[in-house]
Design a protein around this motif. Structure first.
Motif, short mmCIF file in Angstrom:
data_model
loop_
_atom_site.label_atom_id
_atom_site.label_comp_id
_atom_site.label_asym_id
_atom_site.label_seq_id
_atom_site.Cartn_x
_atom_site.Cartn_y
_atom_site.Cartn_z
N THR A 80 0.79 -1.32 0.06
CA THR A 80 0.07 0.25 0.02
C THR A 80 0.91 1.12 0.10
OG1 THR A 80 -0.18 -0.61 2.33
CG2 THR A 80 -2.31 -1.09 1.19
N ARG A 87 5.03 8.56 -5.89
CA ARG A 87 5.06 10.03 -6.27
C ARG A 87 6.23 10.64 -5.90
NH1 ARG A 87 -0.88 11.29 -6.25
NH2 ARG A 87 -1.74 9.24 -7.16
N ARG A 91 11.29 8.90 0.60
CA ARG A 91 11.19 7.74 1.55
C ARG A 91 11.31 8.23 2.88
NH1 ARG A 91 13.45 1.98 -0.58
NH2 ARG A 91 12.84 2.35 -2.76
N GLU A 264 15.07 -2.52 -1.13
CA GLU A 264 14.46 -2.95 -2.35
C GLU A 264 13.00 -3.13 -2.05
OE1 GLU A 264 16.79 -4.18 -5.73
OE2 GLU A 264 17.00 -2.02 -4.90
N LYS B 9 18.91 -6.16 -14.07
CA LYS B 9 18.52 -6.32 -12.59
C LYS B 9 18.45 -7.69 -12.24
CE LYS B 9 17.15 -5.40 -8.24
NZ LYS B 9 18.12 -4.62 -7.42
N PHE B 11 17.88 -10.51 -9.14
CA PHE B 11 17.54 -10.77 -7.61
C PHE B 11 18.05 -11.88 -7.01
CE2 PHE B 11 14.34 -7.60 -7.39
CZ PHE B 11 13.84 -7.55 -8.75
N LYS B 50 8.90 -1.00 -11.85
CA LYS B 50 9.41 -0.81 -10.53
C LYS B 50 10.66 -0.09 -10.52
CE LYS B 50 6.82 -4.45 -8.21
NZ LYS B 50 6.75 -6.04 -7.57
N LEU B 53 10.04 3.50 -11.26
CA LEU B 53 9.64 4.14 -10.30
C LEU B 53 10.54 4.36 -8.90
CD1 LEU B 53 5.90 3.13 -10.52
CD2 LEU B 53 6.74 5.22 -11.38
N ASP B 54 11.53 3.77 -8.97
CA ASP B 54 12.70 3.68 -8.23
C ASP B 54 12.18 2.79 -6.87
OD1 ASP B 54 14.58 6.00 -5.82
OD2 ASP B 54 15.20 4.59 -7.22
N LEU B 55 11.22 1.64 -6.99
CA LEU B 55 10.82 1.07 -5.83
C LEU B 55 12.08 0.20 -5.70
CD1 LEU B 55 7.17 0.71 -7.16
CD2 LEU B 55 7.85 2.01 -5.08
N ILE B 56 12.75 -0.19 -6.89
CA ILE B 56 13.69 -1.22 -7.01
C ILE B 56 14.83 -0.36 -7.65
CG2 ILE B 56 12.81 -3.27 -6.36
CD1 ILE B 56 13.01 -4.09 -9.25
N ARG B 57 16.09 -0.79 -7.36
CA ARG B 57 17.40 -0.12 -8.14
C ARG B 57 17.88 -0.82 -9.13
NH1 ARG B 57 17.05 2.48 -2.71
NH2 ARG B 57 15.68 4.23 -3.21
N GLU B 73 13.29 11.95 -6.27
CA GLU B 73 11.93 11.73 -6.26
C GLU B 73 11.26 12.95 -7.28
OE1 GLU B 73 13.80 11.53 -3.42
OE2 GLU B 73 13.48 13.81 -2.94
N SER B 74 11.88 13.75 -7.45
CA SER B 74 11.09 14.80 -8.16
C SER B 74 11.08 14.71 -9.71
CB SER B 74 12.00 16.38 -8.15
OG SER B 74 13.00 15.99 -8.79
N ARG B 76 9.44 11.94 -10.49
CA ARG B 76 7.89 11.30 -10.37
C ARG B 76 6.88 12.18 -10.04
NH1 ARG B 76 11.54 7.97 -7.90
NH2 ARG B 76 11.00 8.63 -5.68
N TYR B 81 0.71 6.15 -10.95
CA TYR B 81 0.98 4.73 -11.20
C TYR B 81 -0.11 3.65 -10.69
CZ TYR B 81 3.42 0.29 -9.82
OH TYR B 81 3.80 -0.93 -9.51
N TYR B 87 -3.51 -1.76 -4.44
CA TYR B 87 -2.92 -1.97 -3.30
C TYR B 87 -3.46 -0.69 -2.62
CZ TYR B 87 0.61 -5.03 -5.45
OH TYR B 87 1.09 -5.72 -6.14
N ILE B 88 -4.44 -0.70 -2.12
CA ILE B 88 -5.44 0.51 -1.55
C ILE B 88 -5.74 0.21 0.21
CG2 ILE B 88 -7.46 1.76 -1.63
CD1 ILE B 88 -8.16 0.57 -4.42
N ALA B 149 -4.40 7.04 -9.34
CA ALA B 149 -3.37 7.30 -9.97
C ALA B 149 -3.54 8.56 -10.87
CB ALA B 149 -3.23 6.21 -10.95
#
Lengths: 266, 243
Positions: A80, A87, A91, A264, B9, B11, B50, B53-57, B73-74, B76, B81, B87-88, B149
């Motif tokens: 979530t 955005r 973090r 990550e 990438k 894992f 991902k 969106l920098d959720l992973i690098r 982050e700017s 984004r 998304y 995921y709410i 989104a």
């Protein structure tokens, strides 16, 4: 944006049925205090203060363990947090926003329980005035503030643990362990330092001392005795407790931010 | 608008067991373009999103949005998304969730109110907007997530399986919404298994198989149906299930 995250976290807590159950439990414990004092009829002021403060501490602890601990862990498990992090939300803002929301929830609950505590004490004084003794209502309020500080620190630790633990259950265990150790290390340290080598092995002494310095000393925030007996507390003692709580929380959150920045989010 | 350059990438699943999700991926999406990203399950589509969106690098390579590295982050600020599954925060109502989404982007309350009203109407969620999301169907949750989104009128919209969990009516609503985004000159990056929607909506399509981009081109220039091209590409890539 941090306010938005804090507000949603606060709402999440308010809408959690467990919070109502815990608050109700604390209320019932305080109501029982009145009955208990009627059975004791001696030092009722001290008994009532001890019981109400212990109920407030217990309830606040349950909120940390059953609401706070799972907050960030659940966010990561259910993903979530993607809405915020996809955005332009740094973090660290997300993490501090979640922490602020949990702290706000704790403050709201403790404020409610303070009201209940004061009501209980007033009732006990009305009913059993001649056995009430010298309870300081001001110190009772201060003691509740320090319970809040204690729980804010524990919440900061739970935020840190949620970033190193593999599941919310492990976070729960680590937070509970920190509470248990932190609440007993002061007494344990005094015990081992006053004991002779024949009574305590040097390794045990070292372990207890290490635990004392590693884990936060939650005894510092316990003002029950002072509130119950109306004892004077030095501003230095209070100031130190406040700085200790804030400092330790800042340290835990800073480390949490460092870890979260590298995490990550798969 | 989007630029991925030799992105890789890997894992670590367990000690000694590594999986390369994306390898040497390079692709660009221009401003105002609708790009369709397709591939078999486990191809690396969601990983690519991902990374974007920098959720992973990434382990190597570079990714930029509007010339800004995704670590900033700017980059984004104008990105919306939709994740693969909605995921709410289900303890909120749709109105509250959209208010939260709008505030995350720094929108004033009046703008959030206007935009959420429009989006809820377009996605047929007005009647349920004051009910907790926990009581919504999967399709309603998906539509709420889509609204979230888009609440801040982003220039780049990243949609991962936007039709997932939607009934035919929901699919039509979302399809029309994406077509409207296209008309308004928004940049849209769609990852989807619904190839007919990709063919109808997208300007360009990329086929990712086992972490690599095997085909990229304009939909209008396709010489065969997209499904046929997909199967052909997957076979070329040596994916056993297709062979």
């Amino acid at each position: 944006m941090m306010q938005a995250i804090a507000w949603v976290t606060f709402l999440e807590g308010l809408r959690n049925k467990a919070v109502y159950g815990i608050t109700l439990l604390a209320g019932l414990m305080m109501a029982f205090t009145v009955v208990l004092c009627g059975m004791i009829m001696r030092d009722v002021g001290k008994v009532a203060t001890d019981f109400t403060l212990s109920s407030a501490t217990f309830a606040a602890l349950l909120v940390v363990l059953f609401v706070g601990v799972s907050s960030i862990a659940r966010d990561m498990e259910r993903k979530t947090l993607y809405l915020a992090l996809s955005r332009a939300v740094p973090r660290w803002r997300y993490l501090l926003g979640r922490f602020a929301g949990l702290a706000l929830l704790q403050a709201a609950i403790i404020l409610l329980l303070l009201g209940a505590s004061l009501l209980t004490l007033v009732l006990v004084r009305q009913l059993y005035g001649s056995f009430f003794g010298s309870v300081s209502f001001g110190l009772v309020c201060l003691a509740h503030l320090f319970v809040l500080l204690q729980m804010v620190l524990l919440t900061a630790l739970s935020v840190l643990f949620s970033l190193v633990a593999s599941s919310s259950f492990v976070t729960f265990l680590l937070t509970t362990l920190s509470w248990l150790i932190g609440s007993s290390t002061q007494a344990a340290k005094q015990l081992v330092e006053n004991a002779t080598t024949e009574q305590t092995a040097p390794a045990i002494k070292l372990l207890v001392q290490a635990a004392y310095y590693l884990f936060p000393n939650f005894s510092l925030f316990d003002l029950k005795t002072a509130a119950a007996y109306g004892l004077a507390l030095s501003p230095a003692r209070l100031g130190f407790g406040l700085l200790y709580g804030v400092g330790y929380s800042v340290a835990a959150l800073s480390l949490a931010i460092l870890l979260f920045n590298r995490k990550e989010l798969t | 608008m989007i630029h991925l350059d030799q992105v890789s990438k890997t894992f670590q699943l367990a000690p000694g067991k590594r999986v390369t999700a994306v390898q040497g991926l390079s692709l660009s999406v221009s401003r105002g373009e609708v790009f369709g990203c397709i591939g078999p399950n486990g191809a690396g589509k969601s990983t690519t999103i991902k990374l974007l969106l920098d959720l992973i690098r990434p382990d190597s390579g570079s990714i930029t949005i509007n010339g800004l590295p995704t670590a900033d982050e700017s980059s984004r600020a104008a990105v919306g998304y939709l994740p693969e599954s909605p995921y709410i925060y289900d303890f909120l109502t749709a109105h509250e969730y959209l208010r939260y989404a709008g505030r995350l982007s720094g929108l004033p309350a009046a703008v959030i109110s206007t935009r959420s009203g429009e989006l809820l109407a377009k996605l047929k969620l007005e009647q349920a907007a004051d009910r907790r999301i926990s009581g919504y169907s999967k399709g309603m949750q998906q539509r709420t997530a889509i609204a979230a989104a888009l609440i801040h009128n982003p220039d780049l919209v990243v949609l991962d399986e936007p039709m997932s969990g939607l009934d035919p009516l929901g699919r039509k609503l979302v399809f029309d919404l994406i077509a409207e985004l296209k008309e308004r000159g928004k940049t849209v990056f769609i990852s989807s298994h619904v190839l007919t929607d990709i063919e109808r909506l997208c300007d360009r399509v990329g086929i990712i198989v086992q972490g690599r981009l095997w085909h990229e081109g304009r939909v209008a220039e396709l010489t065969m149906p997209l499904e046929e091209l997909f199967l052909q590409t997957v076979a070329e890539a040596g994916l056993d299930e297709v062979k």
